[in-house]
Design a protein around this motif. Structure first.
Motif, PDB file in Angstrom:
ATOM      1  N   UNK A 133       3.380 -11.594   4.099  1.00  0.00           N
ATOM      2  CA  UNK A 133       2.038 -11.608   3.508  1.00  0.00           C
ATOM      3  C   UNK A 133       2.140 -11.594   1.987  1.00  0.00           C
ATOM      4  N   UNK A 134       2.999 -10.730   1.464  1.00  0.00           N
ATOM      5  CA  UNK A 134       3.161 -10.654   0.014  1.00  0.00           C
ATOM      6  C   UNK A 134       3.654 -11.989  -0.543  1.00  0.00           C
ATOM      7  N   UNK A 135       4.600 -12.631   0.161  1.00  0.00           N
ATOM      8  CA  UNK A 135       5.176 -13.891  -0.323  1.00  0.00           C
ATOM      9  C   UNK A 135       4.180 -15.038  -0.213  1.00  0.00           C
ATOM     10  N   UNK A 136       3.593 -15.251   0.960  1.00  0.00           N
ATOM     11  CA  UNK A 136       2.757 -16.429   1.179  1.00  0.00           C
ATOM     12  C   UNK A 136       1.328 -16.272   0.669  1.00  0.00           C
ATOM     13  N   UNK A 137       0.806 -15.043   0.655  1.00  0.00           N
ATOM     14  CA  UNK A 137      -0.568 -14.856   0.208  1.00  0.00           C
ATOM     15  C   UNK A 137      -0.646 -14.270  -1.192  1.00  0.00           C
ATOM     16  N   UNK A 138       0.482 -13.798  -1.702  1.00  0.00           N
ATOM     17  CA  UNK A 138       0.513 -13.288  -3.070  1.00  0.00           C
ATOM     18  C   UNK A 138      -0.221 -11.979  -3.267  1.00  0.00           C
ATOM     19  N   UNK A 139      -0.347 -11.177  -2.209  1.00  0.00           N
ATOM     20  CA  UNK A 139      -1.041  -9.901  -2.345  1.00  0.00           C
ATOM     21  C   UNK A 139      -0.173  -8.880  -3.073  1.00  0.00           C
ATOM     22  N   UNK A 140      -0.815  -8.047  -3.858  1.00  0.00           N
ATOM     23  CA  UNK A 140      -0.115  -6.966  -4.545  1.00  0.00           C
ATOM     24  C   UNK A 140       0.110  -5.818  -3.555  1.00  0.00           C
ATOM     25  N   UNK A 141       0.902  -4.845  -3.978  1.00  0.00           N
ATOM     26  CA  UNK A 141       1.134  -3.675  -3.124  1.00  0.00           C
ATOM     27  C   UNK A 141      -0.188  -2.975  -2.788  1.00  0.00           C
ATOM     28  N   UNK A 142      -1.037  -2.812  -3.778  1.00  0.00           N
ATOM     29  CA  UNK A 142      -2.303  -2.110  -3.523  1.00  0.00           C
ATOM     30  C   UNK A 142      -3.211  -2.915  -2.597  1.00  0.00           C
ATOM     31  N   UNK A 143      -3.201  -4.243  -2.719  1.00  0.00           N
ATOM     32  CA  UNK A 143      -4.003  -5.072  -1.821  1.00  0.00           C
ATOM     33  C   UNK A 143      -3.472  -4.988  -0.385  1.00  0.00           C
ATOM     34  N   UNK A 144      -2.150  -4.955  -0.239  1.00  0.00           N
ATOM     35  CA  UNK A 144      -1.555  -4.787   1.092  1.00  0.00           C
ATOM     36  C   UNK A 144      -1.930  -3.441   1.689  1.00  0.00           C
ATOM     37  N   UNK A 145      -1.854  -2.386   0.876  1.00  0.00           N
ATOM     38  CA  UNK A 145      -2.185  -1.044   1.356  1.00  0.00           C
ATOM     39  C   UNK A 145      -3.637  -0.993   1.830  1.00  0.00           C
ATOM     40  N   UNK A 146      -4.523  -1.601   1.057  1.00  0.00           N
ATOM     41  CA  UNK A 146      -5.943  -1.623   1.427  1.00  0.00           C
ATOM     42  C   UNK A 146      -6.146  -2.401   2.725  1.00  0.00           C
ATOM     43  N   UNK A 147      -5.518  -3.566   2.819  1.00  0.00           N
ATOM     44  CA  UNK A 147      -5.665  -4.394   4.020  1.00  0.00           C
ATOM     45  C   UNK A 147      -5.179  -3.668   5.262  1.00  0.00           C
ATOM     46  N   UNK A 148      -4.056  -2.948   5.132  1.00  0.00           N
ATOM     47  CA  UNK A 148      -3.452  -2.285   6.288  1.00  0.00           C
ATOM     48  C   UNK A 148      -3.977  -0.867   6.514  1.00  0.00           C
ATOM     49  N   UNK A 149      -4.702  -0.330   5.548  1.00  0.00           N
ATOM     50  CA  UNK A 149      -5.191   1.037   5.679  1.00  0.00           C
ATOM     51  C   UNK A 149      -4.080   2.072   5.599  1.00  0.00           C
ATOM     52  N   UNK A 150      -3.058   1.758   4.829  1.00  0.00           N
ATOM     53  CA  UNK A 150      -1.911   2.656   4.667  1.00  0.00           C
ATOM     54  C   UNK A 150      -1.862   3.141   3.219  1.00  0.00           C
ATOM     55  N   UNK A 151      -1.248   4.308   2.986  1.00  0.00           N
ATOM     56  CA  UNK A 151      -1.106   4.784   1.607  1.00  0.00           C
ATOM     57  C   UNK A 151      -0.254   3.820   0.778  1.00  0.00           C
ATOM     58  N   UNK A 152      -0.614   3.685  -0.507  1.00  0.00           N
ATOM     59  CA  UNK A 152       0.089   2.772  -1.399  1.00  0.00           C
ATOM     60  C   UNK A 152       1.579   3.094  -1.475  1.00  0.00           C
ATOM     61  N   UNK A 153       1.936   4.360  -1.602  1.00  0.00           N
ATOM     62  CA  UNK A 153       3.340   4.753  -1.690  1.00  0.00           C
ATOM     63  C   UNK A 153       4.128   4.360  -0.455  1.00  0.00           C
TER      64      UNK A 153
END
Length: 172
Positions: A133-153
């Motif tokens: 997802x990070x590679x093909x969609x270019x999401x940042x760590x914080x965007x991934x965390x939000x999408x997955x509902x997981x803590x950023x760390x």
């Protein structure tokens, strides 16, 4: 690449002819906008013209080096678009009518792509999904965390460990 680094326009034209389809597919896959993908592709080849001397064949194949530049430029453009509020959610993207292989399929045909594909397969599914997802969609760590509902760390840790595993698997 060596000839292009020396200022040989015909060599750059040859590089363009051999790689532009694959790089355009990468840009289209990330941006989902043909006009923007064409703009980014032009930026890529201007960058290649000015930076061809920095290409190191010991670190990557020419296609891998070019694909990395294209991917990074497209992600930069996507993030810029998002910051201006112009990006549509990925889920709303239309399928692109392009009969050429997509960027991942084209890369998988090459040795580097096969190695990357193999090494991605060694990761646990969650980590593999995050990195894709990070590679093909270019999401940042914080965007991934939000999408997955997981803590950023937690997301950062998963990705860091996954990238370390990939690096080890790829021999780096």
């Amino acid at each position: 690449m060596r000839a292009a680094a020396g200022g040989d326009r015909d060599a750059l034209r040859n590089v363009f002819d051999r790689t532009s389809g694959k790089l355009m597919a990468i840009c289209l896959r990330i941006l989902n906008d043909r006009d923007e993908a064409e703009d980014v592709l032009q930026e890529v080849y201007v960058s290649v013209w000015t930076r061809a001397a920095s290409f190191d064949p010991a670190r990557a194949s020419p296609v891998t080096w070019l694909a990395t530049i294209a991917r990074n430029r497209a992600i930069d453009r996507l993030r810029s678009r998002r910051s201006r509020g112009l990006a549509a959610p990925v889920e709303e993207a239309l399928e692109l009518a392009d009969d050429r292989p997509d960027a991942f399929a084209a890369a998988a045909e090459r040795e580097d792509g096969e190695r990357i594909h193999h090494c991605l397969g060694t990761l646990e599914p969650r980590t593999q999904k995050l990195i894709r997802i990070a590679f093909f969609e270019g999401l940042s760590h914080s965007e991934l965390a939000t999408r997955l509902g997981e803590p950023l760390g937690t997301v950062k840790s998963w990705i860091r460990r996954g990238l370390q595993s990939l690096k080890k698997c790829l021999g780096g």
